[in-house]
Design an enzyme around this catalytic site. Structure first.
Site, mmCIF file in Angstrom:
data_model
loop_
_atom_site.group_PDB
_atom_site.id
_atom_site.type_symbol
_atom_site.label_atom_id
_atom_site.label_comp_id
_atom_site.label_asym_id
_atom_site.label_seq_id
_atom_site.Cartn_x
_atom_site.Cartn_y
_atom_site.Cartn_z
ATOM 1 N N ASP A 33 58.697 37.063 4.536
ATOM 2 C CA ASP A 33 58.713 38.474 4.156
ATOM 3 C C ASP A 33 57.641 39.202 4.984
ATOM 4 O O ASP A 33 56.525 38.728 5.159
ATOM 5 C CB ASP A 33 58.433 38.628 2.658
ATOM 6 C CG ASP A 33 58.793 40.019 2.153
ATOM 7 O OD1 ASP A 33 59.737 40.123 1.342
ATOM 8 O OD2 ASP A 33 58.132 41.001 2.560
ATOM 9 N N ASN A 91 66.156 40.484 -6.829
ATOM 10 C CA ASN A 91 66.232 41.857 -7.315
ATOM 11 C C ASN A 91 67.633 42.406 -7.047
ATOM 12 O O ASN A 91 68.178 42.207 -5.960
ATOM 13 C CB ASN A 91 65.191 42.727 -6.592
ATOM 14 C CG ASN A 91 63.777 42.268 -6.866
ATOM 15 O OD1 ASN A 91 63.461 41.870 -7.981
ATOM 16 N ND2 ASN A 91 62.930 42.309 -5.851
ATOM 17 N N HIS A 104 69.524 38.523 -1.406
ATOM 18 C CA HIS A 104 68.424 37.655 -0.993
ATOM 19 C C HIS A 104 67.671 37.159 -2.203
ATOM 20 O O HIS A 104 67.594 37.836 -3.224
ATOM 21 C CB HIS A 104 67.459 38.380 -0.045
ATOM 22 C CG HIS A 104 66.936 39.685 -0.571
ATOM 23 N ND1 HIS A 104 67.695 40.841 -0.553
ATOM 24 C CD2 HIS A 104 65.758 40.021 -1.143
ATOM 25 C CE1 HIS A 104 66.985 41.831 -1.073
ATOM 26 N NE2 HIS A 104 65.809 41.371 -1.450
ATOM 27 N N HIS A 106 63.793 35.887 -3.202
ATOM 28 C CA HIS A 106 62.391 35.764 -2.789
ATOM 29 C C HIS A 106 61.876 34.420 -3.295
ATOM 30 O O HIS A 106 62.053 34.095 -4.476
ATOM 31 C CB HIS A 106 61.529 36.841 -3.452
ATOM 32 C CG HIS A 106 61.880 38.245 -3.096
ATOM 33 N ND1 HIS A 106 61.086 39.025 -2.287
ATOM 34 C CD2 HIS A 106 62.923 39.028 -3.464
ATOM 35 C CE1 HIS A 106 61.629 40.235 -2.181
ATOM 36 N NE2 HIS A 106 62.738 40.264 -2.886
HETATM 37 P P1 AMP Z 1 63.923 43.706 -2.351
HETATM 38 O O1 AMP Z 1 63.028 44.766 -2.917
HETATM 39 O O2 AMP Z 1 64.184 42.592 -3.309
HETATM 40 O O3 AMP Z 1 65.190 44.297 -1.765
HETATM 41 O O4 AMP Z 1 63.099 43.043 -1.193
HETATM 42 C C1 AMP Z 1 63.228 43.374 0.155
HETATM 43 C C2 AMP Z 1 62.117 42.650 0.887
HETATM 44 O O5 AMP Z 1 62.404 42.699 2.257
HETATM 45 C C3 AMP Z 1 60.727 43.265 0.686
HETATM 46 O O6 AMP Z 1 59.861 42.295 0.100
HETATM 47 C C4 AMP Z 1 60.299 43.624 2.121
HETATM 48 O O7 AMP Z 1 58.940 43.399 2.366
HETATM 49 C C5 AMP Z 1 61.186 42.719 2.950
HETATM 50 N N1 AMP Z 1 61.451 43.179 4.307
HETATM 51 C C6 AMP Z 1 61.853 44.412 4.687
HETATM 52 N N2 AMP Z 1 62.027 44.456 6.020
HETATM 53 C C7 AMP Z 1 61.746 43.207 6.483
HETATM 54 C C8 AMP Z 1 61.737 42.608 7.774
HETATM 55 N N3 AMP Z 1 62.072 43.296 8.893
HETATM 56 N N4 AMP Z 1 61.387 41.312 7.885
HETATM 57 C C9 AMP Z 1 61.037 40.606 6.779
HETATM 58 N N5 AMP Z 1 61.028 41.113 5.537
HETATM 59 C C10 AMP Z 1 61.375 42.399 5.391
#
Ligand code: AMP
Length: 119
Positions: A33, A91, A104, A106
């Site tokens: 992340d 989420n 996805h 986490h």
């Molecule tokens: P969510 O809120 O569950 O949709 O989580 C999306 C996650 O994607 C967040 O924790 C962000 O920090 C992560 N994220 C967004 N852009 C990127 C990226 N380019 N590379 C890695 N993680 C990312």
């Protein structure tokens, strides 16, 4: 919700945006992340176009679903998380706080993760 192929994880899967890959196979990609909330914070995504866990579980093939969940022990081993434990979060939608509309999970670890939800 229909799948938006301009979401950031779709761009990562197409190679348009770099990522720090932890694990990859034909159906699954796991990467760090970009804004970690724990010492270990990795995202696990299917390569197919699914918006959330409901869409994935309903519409992905048995092969994709099996590949997704079978990847976890390999990823957890690579991250050395099996001993002390970890948390897995998916989420979904507005109430779930989902920012990226590509399914996805986490994986959070490396410390005690704390409360399950903020009060
Ligand atoms: P969510 O809120 O569950 O949709 O989580 C999306 C996650 O994607 C967040 O924790 C962000 O920090 C992560 N994220 C967004 N852009 C990127 C990226 N380019 N590379 C890695 N993680 C990312």
């Amino acid at each position: 919700m229909s799948y938006d192929d301009q979401n950031i994880f779709a761009k990562i899967l197409r190679g348009e945006i770099p990522n720090k890959t932890v694990y990859e196979d034909d159906h699954v990609l796991a990467f760090e992340d970009i804004n970690p909330h724990a010492p270990v914070h990795v995202l696990v995504i299917p390569k197919g176009p699914y918006t959330d866990i409901g869409d994935f579980s309903a519409n992905a093939s048995d092969l994709e679903i099996t590949a997704y969940y079978r990847a976890f022990p390999k990823i957890l081993d690579k991250l050395d998380l099996t001993g002390d434990g970890y948390r897995v979060i998916a989420n979904c939608g507005i109430n779930g706080g989902q920012e990226v509309p590509h399914f996805h999970s986490h994986i959070l670890g490396g410390t005690k993760i704390g409360c399950m939800v903020s009060k």
